[in-house]
Design a protein around this motif. Sequence first.
Motif, PDB file in Angstrom:
ATOM      1  N   CYS A  36       0.823  -0.922   0.020  1.00 17.72           N
ATOM      2  CA  CYS A  36      -0.556  -0.059  -0.379  1.00 17.72           C
ATOM      3  C   CYS A  36       0.892   1.366  -0.195  1.00 17.72           C
ATOM      4  CB  CYS A  36      -0.648   0.622   1.727  1.00 17.72           C
ATOM      5  SG  CYS A  36      -0.259  -0.136   2.635  1.00 17.72           S
ATOM      6  N   CYS A  38       1.254   4.887   1.447  1.00 20.02           N
ATOM      7  CA  CYS A  38       1.314   5.566   3.650  1.00 20.02           C
ATOM      8  C   CYS A  38       1.349   7.109   3.173  1.00 20.02           C
ATOM      9  CB  CYS A  38       2.934   5.043   3.858  1.00 20.02           C
ATOM     10  SG  CYS A  38       2.315   5.564   5.334  1.00 20.02           S
ATOM     11  N   GLY A  39       1.019   7.590   3.702  1.00 17.91           N
ATOM     12  CA  GLY A  39      -0.159   9.101   4.036  1.00 17.91           C
ATOM     13  C   GLY A  39       1.796   9.374   4.242  1.00 17.91           C
ATOM     14  N   THR A 149      -3.199  -3.645   7.866  1.00 21.27           N
ATOM     15  CA  THR A 149      -3.315  -2.295   7.934  1.00 21.27           C
ATOM     16  C   THR A 149      -1.818  -2.925   9.759  1.00 21.27           C
ATOM     17  OG1 THR A 149      -4.830  -2.579  10.118  1.00 21.27           O
ATOM     18  CG2 THR A 149      -4.642  -1.780   7.778  1.00 21.27           C
ATOM     19  N   ALA A 179      -5.513   7.645   7.724  1.00 22.95           N
ATOM     20  CA  ALA A 179      -5.382   6.636   7.698  1.00 22.95           C
ATOM     21  C   ALA A 179      -4.959   6.225   8.960  1.00 22.95           C
ATOM     22  CB  ALA A 179      -4.381   5.337   7.324  1.00 22.95           C
ATOM     23  N   MET A 333      -4.047  10.524  -3.611  1.00 21.68           N
ATOM     24  CA  MET A 333      -3.865  10.681  -2.138  1.00 21.68           C
ATOM     25  C   MET A 333      -3.102  11.659  -1.984  1.00 21.68           C
ATOM     26  SD  MET A 333      -2.544   6.632   0.147  1.00 21.68           S
ATOM     27  CE  MET A 333      -2.105   7.559   1.083  1.00 21.68           C
ATOM     28  N   LYS A 340      -6.741   5.620   1.178  1.00 18.12           N
ATOM     29  CA  LYS A 340      -5.280   5.032   1.468  1.00 18.12           C
ATOM     30  C   LYS A 340      -5.572   4.013   0.274  1.00 18.12           C
ATOM     31  CE  LYS A 340      -2.095   2.032   4.199  1.00 18.12           C
ATOM     32  NZ  LYS A 340      -0.627   3.517   4.575  1.00 18.12           N
TER      33      LYS A 340
END
Length: 345
Positions: A36, A38-39, A149, A179, A333, A340
């Motif tokens: 994934c 990520c921020g 997660t 998230a 994003m 996410k």
Amino acid sequence: MRATVMHRAGDVRIETVPDPVLQAPTDAIIRVTRACICGSDLWPYNDLPPTPGGQQMGHEAIGIVEAVGADVHRVTRGQLVVMPFAFSDGTCQFCDEGLHTSCTHGGFFGNGGGIGGAQAEALRIPQADGTLFALPVGPDDALMPSLLTLSDVMGTGHHAAVCAKVGPGKRVAVVGDGAVGLCGVIAAKRLGAEQIIILGRHKDRLALAQRFGATDVVTERGEAAVQHLRELTGGFGAHSVLECVGSEAAMRTAALIARPGGAVGRVGVPHYDGTPAGQQTFFGNVSVAGGPAPVRATIAELLPDVMEGRIEPGLVFDRTVDLDGVPDGYRAMNAREALKVMVRP
């Protein structure tokens, strides 16, 4: 193999890179089945200077073990495993204390320095025995989003809550509706908070926060946010504040909304030098703690709640892409069009 490489701010490419190989007897190779964005990946997406050769990206993954070194004994070929964002040996004094992100033989994925990234088809895992956690399901299980997660955002939200001393009867404020902040709401609810106030500005995310257990919403910023939160807490502020952004403004707000004797758990990667609002935290006896979450230490604690459906952190994923879709996933994003993004190589 193909992997995500960032060359400079805004320049994300999918490129062919050398296949990972075992370099030490403690290594393993995984074939990535889920990853994934990520921020925290958005910080270099906005400010990474030109980087010769680029930087492989991604630090959250689930995968199947394809090869192990001679000194790997806890994971075996064919196992499905979750990969925390940091690797650790699991045996040093800091790992023994549950602080795997300070492992004396550890480090971080997707951060340059010769360690690859998880937004790829495969990845070498140093210190595989201490890093990887075997999962009791198959690679296409419906719980994959929530299990993913555990590699970062759920464990990070939990770490923020623990550092902020969340407990039964506490009034909790969560700064940030990304998230990690949303997983912080889950963590606060799970730990028994009486009131959970989410500070954010995106309606869909705030609705999800309320689904996760938030009791109140603050959409203002700055002094207006501080005033609104104090009104919601009888004029005193929150016992526990989870700072899940990393900006100076977010940390200042977090410090100002903590009640005297309260605590701030900060897990947003800080993009400031000194801790803001030092006078207020000092004279209010407000504790400030936190840092990179040692998620390897919390997987075993959080996994049963995921497996039995008591928490659903996988709901933070609102878009899924293949590798070719990763560059647009970054764009989405960054533009706040996606919360996410999950990657299926």
